[in-house]
Each structure stands twice: as C-alpha cells, then as structure tokens.
Design a protein around this motif. Structure first.
Motif, PDB file in Angstrom:
ATOM      1  N   PRO A  17       0.829  -1.198   0.000  1.00  0.00           N
ATOM      2  CA  PRO A  17       0.000   0.000   0.000  1.00  0.00           C
ATOM      3  C   PRO A  17       0.866   1.252   0.000  1.00  0.00           C
ATOM      4  O   PRO A  17       1.955   1.271   0.571  1.00  0.00           O
ATOM      5  N   THR A  18       0.378   2.300  -0.661  1.00  0.00           N
ATOM      6  CA  THR A  18       1.191   3.497  -0.830  1.00  0.00           C
ATOM      7  C   THR A  18       1.623   4.088   0.500  1.00  0.00           C
ATOM      8  O   THR A  18       2.685   4.687   0.591  1.00  0.00           O
ATOM      9  N   GLY A  19       0.810   3.906   1.548  1.00  0.00           N
ATOM     10  CA  GLY A  19       1.155   4.422   2.865  1.00  0.00           C
ATOM     11  C   GLY A  19       2.460   3.868   3.414  1.00  0.00           C
ATOM     12  O   GLY A  19       3.067   4.455   4.300  1.00  0.00           O
ATOM     13  N   GLU A  24       4.650  11.338   3.941  1.00  0.00           N
ATOM     14  CA  GLU A  24       3.598  11.843   4.827  1.00  0.00           C
ATOM     15  C   GLU A  24       3.033  10.738   5.709  1.00  0.00           C
ATOM     16  O   GLU A  24       2.734  10.956   6.887  1.00  0.00           O
ATOM     17  N   ALA A  25       2.882   9.543   5.174  1.00  0.00           N
ATOM     18  CA  ALA A  25       2.366   8.420   5.962  1.00  0.00           C
ATOM     19  C   ALA A  25       3.440   7.881   6.905  1.00  0.00           C
ATOM     20  O   ALA A  25       3.158   7.577   8.066  1.00  0.00           O
ATOM     21  N   GLN A  30       3.654   4.455  14.136  1.00  0.00           N
ATOM     22  CA  GLN A  30       3.302   3.120  13.632  1.00  0.00           C
ATOM     23  C   GLN A  30       1.918   2.686  14.116  1.00  0.00           C
ATOM     24  O   GLN A  30       1.159   2.083  13.370  1.00  0.00           O
ATOM     25  N   GLU A  31       1.571   3.018  15.353  1.00  0.00           N
ATOM     26  CA  GLU A  31       0.265   2.617  15.888  1.00  0.00           C
ATOM     27  C   GLU A  31      -0.863   3.251  15.066  1.00  0.00           C
ATOM     28  O   GLU A  31      -1.886   2.612  14.803  1.00  0.00           O
ATOM     29  N   GLU A  32      -0.694   4.520  14.683  1.00  0.00           N
ATOM     30  CA  GLU A  32      -1.707   5.194  13.864  1.00  0.00           C
ATOM     31  C   GLU A  32      -1.794   4.554  12.486  1.00  0.00           C
ATOM     32  O   GLU A  32      -2.887   4.363  11.954  1.00  0.00           O
ATOM     33  N   ARG A  33      -0.654   4.234  11.905  1.00  0.00           N
ATOM     34  CA  ARG A  33      -0.653   3.596  10.584  1.00  0.00           C
ATOM     35  C   ARG A  33      -1.330   2.236  10.644  1.00  0.00           C
ATOM     36  O   ARG A  33      -2.123   1.885   9.766  1.00  0.00           O
ATOM     37  N   ASP A  34      -1.036   1.469  11.692  1.00  0.00           N
ATOM     38  CA  ASP A  34      -1.658   0.152  11.842  1.00  0.00           C
ATOM     39  C   ASP A  34      -3.166   0.267  12.028  1.00  0.00           C
ATOM     40  O   ASP A  34      -3.940  -0.480  11.421  1.00  0.00           O
TER      41      ASP A  34
END
Length: 127
Positions: A17-19, A24-25, A30-34
């Motif tokens: 995934p691009t994130g 920016e991602a 990491q917790e927010e991304r997960d």
C-alpha cells in the motif's frame, strides 16, 4: 450508480500500500498507521459484503507504462511515465452505490497521507 475512486500518489520507491512508501504516511506513528490500515481493511470488507465494492486494483510503477497516442500517420507509442506530474494513478476502486451522496461519503475514507483521491462517475451508456 457506479463511481470510480482513483488514488493518485507518488510513493518512492513505487509500492503498495502506498502508505508504506510515502513520506507523509511514514511520518505518522506506527500505531496510527496500523489502526488506519485495519480500519481501511474493515471498510473494504463491509463494502464487499454489502455489494457496493465491485472491484479494484493497485497499479504498477508508472515508469513501466506505455502511452499510445493517435496520429494521422499511425499510432505513436512512448514509454512511461504517462504524465508530466509527480503524482500518478496508483490504483482504483469501482463502487456501485445508491447515490452520489453515498459515493462521496465513502470517497473520503480512501484518502490517505500523501494521496489525492478523485471520485468520478462511471459513464452511463445509453441503449
């Protein structure tokens, strides 16, 4: 009513995934991304169950694309990337929803850090 959600992004290196590839991602904890990834996956599962999600695909690196333009003396083919832009089409989702309002309600959930999301109605062919 069918709508296409087009994801424009510039991951470096190109990947999905691009994130996992845009600054920016990656700047987010990491917790927010997960949590965001889990919420996105849950949304796609619900849209699949409801029948509103008709399909979608992540697209390969734009540098591997080929552009074909019509010309009076024959079609001209050139190597990608296909646009003079930093952002390129990274993928798409096809929705079949009851209204434009529903499509807009869903489209905001497809926008992630570093991405631009375009909502476009599918063309209706008249018989």
């Amino acid at each position: 009513m069918k709508y296409v959600i087009l994801i424009h992004s510039n991951p470096q290196p190109w990947g999905h995934p691009t994130g996992n590839f845009v600054a920016e991602a990656l700047a987010r904890p990491q917790e927010e991304r997960d949590a965001g990834g889990a919420a996105f996956d849950a949304m796609l599962e619900e849209l699949s169950r409801s029948g509103e999600l008709k399909g979608g695909e992540a697209l390969g690196d734009p540098s591997s694309s080929r552009l074909y333009r019509w010309a009076a003396d024959g079609t001209v083919a050139t190597d990608g990337p296909y646009a003079e832009s930093k952002e390129h089409l990274a993928g798409f989702f096809l929705l079949d929803v009851a209204s434009r309002e529903r499509a807009e309600e869903l489209a905001v959930n497809f926008a992630g850090p570093g991405d631009t999301v375009e909502l476009r109605p599918a063309y209706v062919w008249e018989e």
